[in-house]
Design a protein around this motif. Structure first.
Motif, PDB file in Angstrom:
ATOM      1  N   GLU A  95      40.238  21.498  46.862  1.00  0.00           N
ATOM      2  CA  GLU A  95      39.371  21.183  45.717  1.00  0.00           C
ATOM      3  C   GLU A  95      40.132  20.400  44.646  1.00  0.00           C
ATOM      4  O   GLU A  95      39.576  19.546  43.959  1.00  0.00           O
ATOM      5  CB  GLU A  95      38.822  22.475  45.098  1.00  0.00           C
ATOM      6  CG  GLU A  95      37.844  23.212  45.990  1.00  0.00           C
ATOM      7  CD  GLU A  95      37.510  24.616  45.491  1.00  0.00           C
ATOM      8  OE1 GLU A  95      36.717  25.300  46.151  1.00  0.00           O
ATOM      9  OE2 GLU A  95      38.052  25.033  44.446  1.00  0.00           O
ATOM     10  N   ILE A  96      41.433  20.712  44.515  1.00  0.00           N
ATOM     11  CA  ILE A  96      42.251  20.102  43.459  1.00  0.00           C
ATOM     12  C   ILE A  96      42.767  18.723  43.873  1.00  0.00           C
ATOM     13  O   ILE A  96      42.771  17.778  43.089  1.00  0.00           O
ATOM     14  CB  ILE A  96      43.464  21.009  43.131  1.00  0.00           C
ATOM     15  CG1 ILE A  96      42.996  22.352  42.590  1.00  0.00           C
ATOM     16  CG2 ILE A  96      44.407  20.334  42.145  1.00  0.00           C
ATOM     17  CD1 ILE A  96      44.089  23.414  42.618  1.00  0.00           C
ATOM     18  N   LEU A  97      43.236  18.621  45.119  1.00  0.00           N
ATOM     19  CA  LEU A  97      43.880  17.393  45.592  1.00  0.00           C
ATOM     20  C   LEU A  97      42.851  16.325  45.964  1.00  0.00           C
ATOM     21  O   LEU A  97      41.664  16.591  46.077  1.00  0.00           O
ATOM     22  CB  LEU A  97      44.778  17.704  46.793  1.00  0.00           C
ATOM     23  CG  LEU A  97      45.880  18.749  46.556  1.00  0.00           C
ATOM     24  CD1 LEU A  97      46.662  19.013  47.836  1.00  0.00           C
ATOM     25  CD2 LEU A  97      46.834  18.316  45.446  1.00  0.00           C
ATOM     26  N   THR A  98      43.346  15.105  46.198  1.00  0.00           N
ATOM     27  CA  THR A  98      42.485  13.967  46.533  1.00  0.00           C
ATOM     28  C   THR A  98      42.527  13.720  48.043  1.00  0.00           C
ATOM     29  O   THR A  98      43.622  13.616  48.620  1.00  0.00           O
ATOM     30  CB  THR A  98      42.995  12.696  45.801  1.00  0.00           C
ATOM     31  OG1 THR A  98      43.108  13.002  44.403  1.00  0.00           O
ATOM     32  CG2 THR A  98      42.066  11.518  46.005  1.00  0.00           C
ATOM     33  N   PRO A  99      41.346  13.638  48.690  1.00  0.00           N
ATOM     34  CA  PRO A  99      41.360  13.390  50.134  1.00  0.00           C
ATOM     35  C   PRO A  99      41.886  11.984  50.458  1.00  0.00           C
ATOM     36  O   PRO A  99      41.664  11.049  49.681  1.00  0.00           O
ATOM     37  CB  PRO A  99      39.890  13.543  50.536  1.00  0.00           C
ATOM     38  CG  PRO A  99      39.107  13.404  49.285  1.00  0.00           C
ATOM     39  CD  PRO A  99      39.989  13.772  48.154  1.00  0.00           C
ATOM     40  N   TYR A 100      42.560  11.835  51.580  1.00  0.00           N
ATOM     41  CA  TYR A 100      43.045  10.520  52.000  1.00  0.00           C
ATOM     42  C   TYR A 100      42.910  10.396  53.518  1.00  0.00           C
ATOM     43  O   TYR A 100      42.827  11.392  54.241  1.00  0.00           O
ATOM     44  CB  TYR A 100      44.498  10.289  51.566  1.00  0.00           C
ATOM     45  CG  TYR A 100      45.515  11.072  52.375  1.00  0.00           C
ATOM     46  CD1 TYR A 100      46.033  10.548  53.575  1.00  0.00           C
ATOM     47  CD2 TYR A 100      45.962  12.324  51.960  1.00  0.00           C
ATOM     48  CE1 TYR A 100      46.960  11.281  54.318  1.00  0.00           C
ATOM     49  CE2 TYR A 100      46.888  13.047  52.699  1.00  0.00           C
ATOM     50  CZ  TYR A 100      47.382  12.515  53.881  1.00  0.00           C
ATOM     51  OH  TYR A 100      48.284  13.232  54.626  1.00  0.00           O
ATOM     52  N   SER A 101      42.890   9.158  53.971  1.00  0.00           N
ATOM     53  CA  SER A 101      42.862   8.865  55.404  1.00  0.00           C
ATOM     54  C   SER A 101      43.658   7.586  55.599  1.00  0.00           C
ATOM     55  O   SER A 101      43.309   6.540  55.040  1.00  0.00           O
ATOM     56  CB  SER A 101      41.406   8.670  55.849  1.00  0.00           C
ATOM     57  OG  SER A 101      41.367   8.342  57.210  1.00  0.00           O
ATOM     58  N   VAL A 102      44.768   7.663  56.335  1.00  0.00           N
ATOM     59  CA  VAL A 102      45.633   6.489  56.545  1.00  0.00           C
ATOM     60  C   VAL A 102      46.015   6.364  58.018  1.00  0.00           C
ATOM     61  O   VAL A 102      45.976   7.336  58.768  1.00  0.00           O
ATOM     62  CB  VAL A 102      46.928   6.559  55.690  1.00  0.00           C
ATOM     63  CG1 VAL A 102      46.624   6.445  54.218  1.00  0.00           C
ATOM     64  CG2 VAL A 102      47.722   7.823  55.982  1.00  0.00           C
ATOM     65  N   THR A 103      46.387   5.136  58.386  1.00  0.00           N
ATOM     66  CA  THR A 103      46.874   4.877  59.746  1.00  0.00           C
ATOM     67  C   THR A 103      48.379   4.667  59.680  1.00  0.00           C
ATOM     68  O   THR A 103      48.870   3.843  58.896  1.00  0.00           O
ATOM     69  CB  THR A 103      46.183   3.627  60.337  1.00  0.00           C
ATOM     70  OG1 THR A 103      44.765   3.833  60.282  1.00  0.00           O
ATOM     71  CG2 THR A 103      46.596   3.410  61.782  1.00  0.00           C
ATOM     72  N   VAL A 104      49.091   5.422  60.487  1.00  0.00           N
ATOM     73  CA  VAL A 104      50.561   5.341  60.485  1.00  0.00           C
ATOM     74  C   VAL A 104      51.034   4.859  61.857  1.00  0.00           C
ATOM     75  O   VAL A 104      50.713   5.490  62.881  1.00  0.00           O
ATOM     76  CB  VAL A 104      51.186   6.725  60.181  1.00  0.00           C
ATOM     77  CG1 VAL A 104      52.705   6.637  60.148  1.00  0.00           C
ATOM     78  CG2 VAL A 104      50.665   7.285  58.870  1.00  0.00           C
ATOM     79  N   PRO A 105      51.774   3.733  61.906  1.00  0.00           N
ATOM     80  CA  PRO A 105      52.271   3.232  63.197  1.00  0.00           C
ATOM     81  C   PRO A 105      53.113   4.286  63.921  1.00  0.00           C
ATOM     82  O   PRO A 105      53.798   5.079  63.273  1.00  0.00           O
ATOM     83  CB  PRO A 105      53.129   2.031  62.805  1.00  0.00           C
ATOM     84  CG  PRO A 105      52.685   1.659  61.435  1.00  0.00           C
ATOM     85  CD  PRO A 105      52.193   2.895  60.789  1.00  0.00           C
ATOM     86  N   GLN A 106      53.058   4.243  65.229  1.00  0.00           N
ATOM     87  CA  GLN A 106      53.802   5.207  66.051  1.00  0.00           C
ATOM     88  C   GLN A 106      55.290   5.176  65.728  1.00  0.00           C
ATOM     89  O   GLN A 106      55.994   6.184  65.794  1.00  0.00           O
ATOM     90  CB  GLN A 106      53.559   4.867  67.527  1.00  0.00           C
ATOM     91  CG  GLN A 106      54.175   5.864  68.502  1.00  0.00           C
ATOM     92  CD  GLN A 106      53.939   5.412  69.944  1.00  0.00           C
ATOM     93  OE1 GLN A 106      52.900   4.846  70.262  1.00  0.00           O
ATOM     94  NE2 GLN A 106      54.899   5.656  70.802  1.00  0.00           N
ATOM     95  N   THR A 107      55.775   4.012  65.346  1.00  0.00           N
ATOM     96  CA  THR A 107      57.206   3.837  65.073  1.00  0.00           C
ATOM     97  C   THR A 107      57.633   4.409  63.710  1.00  0.00           C
ATOM     98  O   THR A 107      58.814   4.578  63.450  1.00  0.00           O
ATOM     99  CB  THR A 107      57.570   2.332  65.116  1.00  0.00           C
ATOM    100  OG1 THR A 107      56.637   1.635  64.263  1.00  0.00           O
ATOM    101  CG2 THR A 107      57.462   1.779  66.535  1.00  0.00           C
TER     102      THR A 107
END
Length: 408
Positions: A356-368
């Motif tokens: 509830e406090i934090l901000t949702p995020y969605s990111v793509t991280v390379p395998q490397t």
């Protein structure tokens, strides 16, 4: 004074129009404080008056009765549940023939027992010196009692009455030393910036140290006593998802916390001002739970903590009938820190509050980018991690603090 040589204590309380509502609980608390200070309560003298007597709190007739009670019970000490002026203390002591202290001095005495760090000891000494300075007349007998005793711990045993100038110099020196310690702690706090900080607050003896221990395995002093913790203690806690936070335990609040202590422990409570989440620990089994909750909420407002996100932790559920419990603060969780499920239930409630406090995020991280992925696990609440074969990357979802690099 050893446990075998506990001082025999008579408690004195006056119920007035002003104090009627909390009088019973306040006297029970005074008894608990006396026990914590290693005293044995042999009698409680209670009186009802429209208002306290200006000279002796209890009036001449009751003062005679108090003197007889002291003799009959062979009491070593009288503790008033009211702050005594220097004149009142002197008059009462002259009449009863044994040392007389008040609630404030008793609390200061316990703090002197509990202080472990250099800063804690300095703060206690400052509060005691400030309080005792105007009360030095007639304190000679008290301060030179064989083996010390309740109300004489800390600087009391150094015969304060001999040199007021020396005391004023000492006060100045302590304030200077405390400024240096505060500056050092500020540097330490700066280093912790960027780390999500959780603070434990609540009424004394609600179970804050127990909760710190189950979350972080800190092995701090925990006991069924008032003011078991005095110096703030900060420990790291890693959630199962990998998110690293700090958890700080603080001194417990109490009804009518003496102003000397609010000032003296300002820096102790200052630790809590920078928290991202406060866990308000409440002893759910306490008969005076609503009053204790109100005391903490009022102090939080006074200390400007009321803007910090809060989760109320109703602790000691093993001591009540769960289906009869009605919470009064929200959001909350009901647990028993001593039970095997306590840690799991508390962790889940904290996690929900974090979302509830934090901000949702969605990111793509390379395998490397393994380093970036492990950093996300450590510095955010990472909840999902899906591998995308075509992109040879991970799709990562979670919640991050507002100032996190992930959200930039």
């Amino acid at each position: 004074m050893t446990v075998e040589q506990q001082e025999r204590v008579i408690l004195v309380g006056v119920e007035t129009e002003e104090t009627r509502r909390n009088f019973g609980e306040s006297m029970l608390e005074l008894k608990g404080l006396t026990k914590t200070a290693r005293g044995e309560v042999c009698f409680s003298l209670l009186q009802k008056r429209p208002q306290v007597d200006r000279q002796t709190i209890i009036g001449k007739g009751k003062l005679q009765e108090l003197r007889q009670l002291v003799e009959a019970h062979e009491a070593d000490l009288v503790i008033f549940n009211h702050e005594l002026t220097p004149r009142q203390g002197s008059l009462i002591q002259e009449e009863v023939g044994v040392p007389v202290i008040d609630r404030v001095q008793l609390i200061l005495d316990i703090f002197a027992m509990r202080a472990r760090s250099k800063e804690g000891k300095l703060q206690v000494e400052l509060a005691q010196l400030d309080y005792l300075l105007p009360r030095l007349t007639g304190q000679g007998k008290n301060l030179s009692r064989l083996g010390g005793g309740i109300g004489t711990r800390g600087p009391g045993e150094t015969k304060l009455e001999t040199d007021r100038r020396h005391i004023r110099t000492r006060i100045t020196n302590i304030k200077r030393e405390l400024k240096e310690v505060a500056a050092h702690r500020e540097r330490t706090r700066q280093k912790r910036q960027g780390v999500f900080q959780i603070g434990l607050i609540g009424y004394t003896n609600a179970g804050k140290s127990t909760i710190l221990n189950i979350l972080t395995s800190a092995n701090t002093y925990e006991k069924d006593e008032l003011f078991a913790t005095l110096d703030p203690l900060t420990k790291r806690w890693r959630l199962t998802e990998g998110f690293e936070v700090t958890v700080t335990d603080t001194v417990g609040f109490i009804q009518d916390l003496p102003t000397q202590l609010i000032d003296a422990f300002h820096s102790t409570l200052e630790e809590s001002r920078n928290m991202d989440l406060l866990l308000h620990v409440v002893d759910v089994s306490s008969e005076d739970r609503p009053q204790q909750e109100q005391t903490v909420v009022a102090l939080m407002k006074e200390l400007a903590f009321d803007q910090i996100p809060l989760l109320t932790v109703y602790n000691k559920a093993d001591r009540i009938v769960a289906n009869q419990f009605v919470p009064t603060m929200f959001p909350n969780v009901l647990i028993s820190a001593k039970s095997s499920r306590g840690k799991q239930e508390l962790t889940e409630a904290i996690k929900l509050r974090l979302m509830e406090i934090l901000t949702p995020y969605s990111v793509t991280v390379p395998q490397t980018a393994g380093q970036e992925l492990s950093r996300l696990k450590r510095e955010t609440l990472l909840l999902r991690e899906d591998y995308l074969e075509e992109q040879e990357a991970y799709r990562v979802k979670g919640f991050a603090p507002a100032n996190s690099w992930v959200l930039r």
